[in-house]
Design an enzyme around this catalytic site. Structure first.
Site, PDB file in Angstrom:
ATOM      1  N   LYS A 116      -6.069   4.343   0.160  1.00 60.60           N
ATOM      2  CA  LYS A 116      -6.970   3.324  -0.394  1.00 60.60           C
ATOM      3  C   LYS A 116      -8.423   3.794  -0.442  1.00 60.60           C
ATOM      4  CE  LYS A 116      -4.011  -0.219  -0.432  1.00 60.60           C
ATOM      5  NZ  LYS A 116      -3.989  -1.491  -1.064  1.00 60.60           N
ATOM      6  N   GLY A 164       1.697  -4.003   0.505  1.00 56.87           N
ATOM      7  CA  GLY A 164       2.377  -5.267   0.770  1.00 56.87           C
ATOM      8  C   GLY A 164       1.542  -6.248   1.569  1.00 56.87           C
ATOM      9  N   LYS A 201     -16.064  -6.825   1.190  1.00 58.63           N
ATOM     10  CA  LYS A 201     -16.511  -8.211   1.039  1.00 58.63           C
ATOM     11  C   LYS A 201     -15.259  -9.033   0.767  1.00 58.63           C
ATOM     12  CE  LYS A 201     -19.602 -11.409  -0.050  1.00 58.63           C
ATOM     13  NZ  LYS A 201     -20.219 -11.887   1.187  1.00 58.63           N
ATOM     14  N   HIS A 208      -6.143 -12.404  -9.625  1.00 59.57           N
ATOM     15  CA  HIS A 208      -5.662 -11.015  -9.638  1.00 59.57           C
ATOM     16  C   HIS A 208      -5.412 -10.666 -11.109  1.00 59.57           C
ATOM     17  CE1 HIS A 208      -2.998  -7.578  -8.224  1.00 59.57           C
ATOM     18  NE2 HIS A 208      -2.725  -7.684  -9.516  1.00 59.57           N
ATOM     19  N   HIS A 235       1.087 -12.351  -0.859  1.00 61.55           N
ATOM     20  CA  HIS A 235       0.705 -11.177  -1.651  1.00 61.55           C
ATOM     21  C   HIS A 235       1.836 -10.668  -2.548  1.00 61.55           C
ATOM     22  CE1 HIS A 235      -2.971 -11.260   0.559  1.00 61.55           C
ATOM     23  NE2 HIS A 235      -2.367 -11.030   1.703  1.00 61.55           N
ATOM     24  N   LYS A 237       3.817 -11.180  -6.010  1.00 62.96           N
ATOM     25  CA  LYS A 237       3.662 -11.869  -7.287  1.00 62.96           C
ATOM     26  C   LYS A 237       4.942 -12.640  -7.605  1.00 62.96           C
ATOM     27  CE  LYS A 237       0.813  -7.974  -8.565  1.00 62.96           C
ATOM     28  NZ  LYS A 237       0.850  -6.614  -9.149  1.00 62.96           N
ATOM     29  N   ARG A 291       2.679   3.970 -11.372  1.00 63.23           N
ATOM     30  CA  ARG A 291       4.091   3.816 -11.765  1.00 63.23           C
ATOM     31  C   ARG A 291       4.208   2.658 -12.736  1.00 63.23           C
ATOM     32  NH1 ARG A 291       4.639  -1.022  -9.231  1.00 63.23           N
ATOM     33  NH2 ARG A 291       3.635  -1.180  -7.205  1.00 63.23           N
ATOM     34  N   VAL A 294       6.768  -4.038 -11.990  1.00 68.45           N
ATOM     35  CA  VAL A 294       7.815  -5.046 -12.214  1.00 68.45           C
ATOM     36  C   VAL A 294       7.490  -5.872 -13.471  1.00 68.45           C
ATOM     37  CG1 VAL A 294       8.906  -7.127 -11.254  1.00 68.45           C
ATOM     38  CG2 VAL A 294       8.268  -5.233  -9.725  1.00 68.45           C
TER      39      VAL A 294
HETATM   40  P1  ADP Z   1      -1.745  -4.138  -0.696  1.00 67.45           P
HETATM   41  O1  ADP Z   1      -1.637  -2.740  -1.192  1.00 67.45           O
HETATM   42  O2  ADP Z   1      -1.458  -4.278   0.766  1.00 67.45           O
HETATM   43  O3  ADP Z   1      -0.958  -5.111  -1.538  1.00 67.45           O
HETATM   44  P2  ADP Z   1      -4.254  -4.850  -2.055  1.00 67.45           P
HETATM   45  O4  ADP Z   1      -5.536  -4.155  -1.865  1.00 67.45           O
HETATM   46  O5  ADP Z   1      -3.534  -4.646  -3.353  1.00 67.45           O
HETATM   47  O6  ADP Z   1      -3.296  -4.530  -0.800  1.00 67.45           O
HETATM   48  O7  ADP Z   1      -4.490  -6.399  -1.872  1.00 67.45           O
HETATM   49  C1  ADP Z   1      -3.407  -7.316  -1.878  1.00 67.45           C
HETATM   50  C2  ADP Z   1      -3.912  -8.741  -2.029  1.00 67.45           C
HETATM   51  O8  ADP Z   1      -4.815  -9.077  -0.961  1.00 67.45           O
HETATM   52  C3  ADP Z   1      -4.713  -8.998  -3.299  1.00 67.45           C
HETATM   53  O9  ADP Z   1      -3.884  -9.281  -4.424  1.00 67.45           O
HETATM   54  C4  ADP Z   1      -5.521 -10.204  -2.865  1.00 67.45           C
HETATM   55  O10 ADP Z   1      -4.672 -11.348  -2.886  1.00 67.45           O
HETATM   56  C5  ADP Z   1      -5.869  -9.898  -1.421  1.00 67.45           C
HETATM   57  N1  ADP Z   1      -7.155  -9.159  -1.293  1.00 67.45           N
HETATM   58  C6  ADP Z   1      -7.341  -7.806  -1.270  1.00 67.45           C
HETATM   59  N2  ADP Z   1      -8.645  -7.475  -1.176  1.00 67.45           N
HETATM   60  C7  ADP Z   1      -9.342  -8.644  -1.111  1.00 67.45           C
HETATM   61  C8  ADP Z   1     -10.744  -8.988  -1.003  1.00 67.45           C
HETATM   62  N3  ADP Z   1     -11.704  -8.062  -0.904  1.00 67.45           N
HETATM   63  N4  ADP Z   1     -11.067 -10.318  -0.977  1.00 67.45           N
HETATM   64  C9  ADP Z   1     -10.111 -11.279  -1.061  1.00 67.45           C
HETATM   65  N5  ADP Z   1      -8.787 -11.030  -1.154  1.00 67.45           N
HETATM   66  C10 ADP Z   1      -8.389  -9.728  -1.184  1.00 67.45           C
END
Ligand code: ADP
Length: 448
Positions: A116, A164, A201, A208, A235, A237, A291, A294
């Site tokens: 990340k 996840g 933040k 999303h 988290h 969808k 990739r 879904v």
């Molecule tokens: P992962 O790879 O674990 O799924 P992501 O970075 O894609 O992590 O984030 C997953 C979900 O977490 C996002 O779709 C959102 O719902 C929430 N999220 C991630 N970052 C933030 C943020 N900075 N502020 C608020 N919600 C967040």
């Protein structure tokens, strides 16, 4: 040229890839665990190889067995689908060493986006807007306090190796910070074997929104618009739409072009998705998936472009079949993920499907490996099918979805179909008025 593709996956996505191969006149090899011998993708493939017992780590994640299956069958390429080995850089490297084409990006790009912190840094370097946050890993308590003061509360602590939604913790004020920081670290260590975390933040009410990109690996790249995947539970969808009810054409083309330009600079190859949170008119990058997703069929519905055909074409060195100017966005599409789960408790419901009737008609697509008499094994995720509906407008799409949900019959197990029947009549959903917290709030309010 690719003449035989081994599909290193199962379920609806294995079938999806198989259909594309058949249309392109490419021979197919299915691989399966002993639990999936009677799966639809195995029945329809030209050849099939059993690669191990039910647990994924012994079958669908077993690189050695999959490479052996390629060698036995003479497959010259592998399509990994999504999940399993699709974002495994080591797998891409091993196939490369064996002279087998991996239908996906380079191992290096998978690695960059799989971490990340390097993903976010790369996105910034490529001109993609990111969530304000720490420059890299947050190392200790003092560093956490200093960084949080700079960013401003509330803040979110996230695992570098995350996935996840695990290893994420919110701190609303300085009083919560050190506990959140240390809990996130130990959760990350337990889930990923890596306690590295970073800070962002915390956005209160974002949507999303993700952009579908495609590159040829040689510096040409396009975008295929966005998908709104704000309706999530834990988290995950549940319902996705293209286009997003929140964006207008100018916003779509602007963020799309930023992503396409970034992919050109990166010389990205194949399909990818750049994921953003969107709040108050601003986009904030969170991650990139290297990739097929879904939810790719809703993009196919509004563009008329078969993304798997395109992946195979690019992997064969054929370049992209369309230019940005040739892509037209037409109408509106919604996907509902049909899981073998109770629609209220989301407890998995494996078992035998005693009756299965898929809906039809104009603008309706069902991607599913399920059929009457099919036994859903308990070992894998509970997605058993996807319902994709297309209409000329969002209103037409919603009316069609309502009709189609009433036609769909899956008996013998519990499914999430009743949840969609609820959602499709909800005024907030009808107005497109929802953010990433909407579904969980709704479920909490309406729980019995
Ligand atoms: P992962 O790879 O674990 O799924 P992501 O970075 O894609 O992590 O984030 C997953 C979900 O977490 C996002 O779709 C959102 O719902 C929430 N999220 C991630 N970052 C933030 C943020 N900075 N502020 C608020 N919600 C967040």
């Amino acid at each position: 040229m690719i003449s035989k593709i081994l599909i290193a996956n199962r379920g609806e996505i294995a079938l999806r890839v198989l259909r594309a191969c058949k249309e392109l006149g490419i021979a197919t090899v299915a691989v399966h665990s002993t639990a999936d011998s009677d799966a639809m993708h195995v029945r329809l493939a030209d050849e099939s190889v059993c690669i191990g017992p039910p647990p994924s780590r012994d079958s669908y994640l077993n690189i050695h067995q999959i490479v052996a299956a390629c060698e036995i069958t003479g497959a010259d390429a592998v399509h990994p689908g999504y999940g399993f080995l699709s974002e495994n850089a080591k797998f891409a490297d091993i196939l490369d060493a064996h002279g087998i084409t991996f239908i996906g990006p380079t191992a290096d790009h998978i690695r960059i986006m799989g971490d990340k912190i390097t993903a976010k840094q790369t996105a910034m370097d490529l001109g993609i807007p990111v969530v304000p946050g720490s420059a890299g890993e947050v190392l200790n308590d003092a560093d956490a306090l200093k960084t949080a003061r700079e960013i401003g509360y509330p803040v979110l602590i996230k695992a570098t190796a995350g996935g996840g939604g695990r290893g994420m913790k919110v701190a609303k004020t300085e009083a919560d910070l050190l506990e959140a920081f240390n809990t996130a670290r130990s959760e990350a260590a337990n889930a990923f074997g890596n306690d590295s975390v970073y800070m962002e933040k915390y956005l209160g009410k974002p949507r999303h929104i993700e952009i579908q990109v495609f590159g040829d690996g040689a510096g040409n790249a396009i975008h295929l618009g966005e998908r709104d995947c704000s309706l999530q539970r834990r988290h995950q969808k549940i319902w996705e739409e293209a286009n997003s009810p929140a964006l207008n054409v100018e916003q779509r083309m602007k963020i799309g072009q930023i992503c396409a330009d970034a992919m050109k600079k990166l010389k990205y190859r194949g399909a990818g998705t750049v994921e953003f949170l969107y709040e108050n008119g601003e986009f904030y990058f969170i991650e990139m998936n290297t990739r097929l997703q879904v939810e790719h069929p809703i993009t196919e519905a509004i563009t008329g472009i078969d993304l798997v055909h395109e992946q195979i074409r690019v992997a064969s060195g054929g370049g992209l079949s369309v230019t940005q100017e040739e892509i037209e966005f037409s109408g509106h599409a919604i996907e509902c993920r049909i899981n073998a789960e109770d629609a209220r408790t989301f407890v998995p419901s494996p078992g035998t499907i005693t009756h299965f009737h898929a809906p039809g008609g104009l603008g309706v697509r069902v991607d599913s490996g399920a059929y009457q008499g099919y036994r859903i094994p308990p070992y894998y995720d509970s997605l058993i099918g996807k319902l994709i509906v297309h209409g000329r407008t969002r209103v037409e799409c919603m009316m069609r979805l309502r009709r189609v949900l009433d036609e769909f019959v899956i008996d013998g197990i519990k499914t999430t179909l009743p949840l969609f029947q609820d959602l499709v009549t909800n005024p907030d959903i009808a107005n497109g008025d929802y953010d990433i917290h909407w579904l969980e709030d709704y479920l909490a309010k309406t729980s019995v």
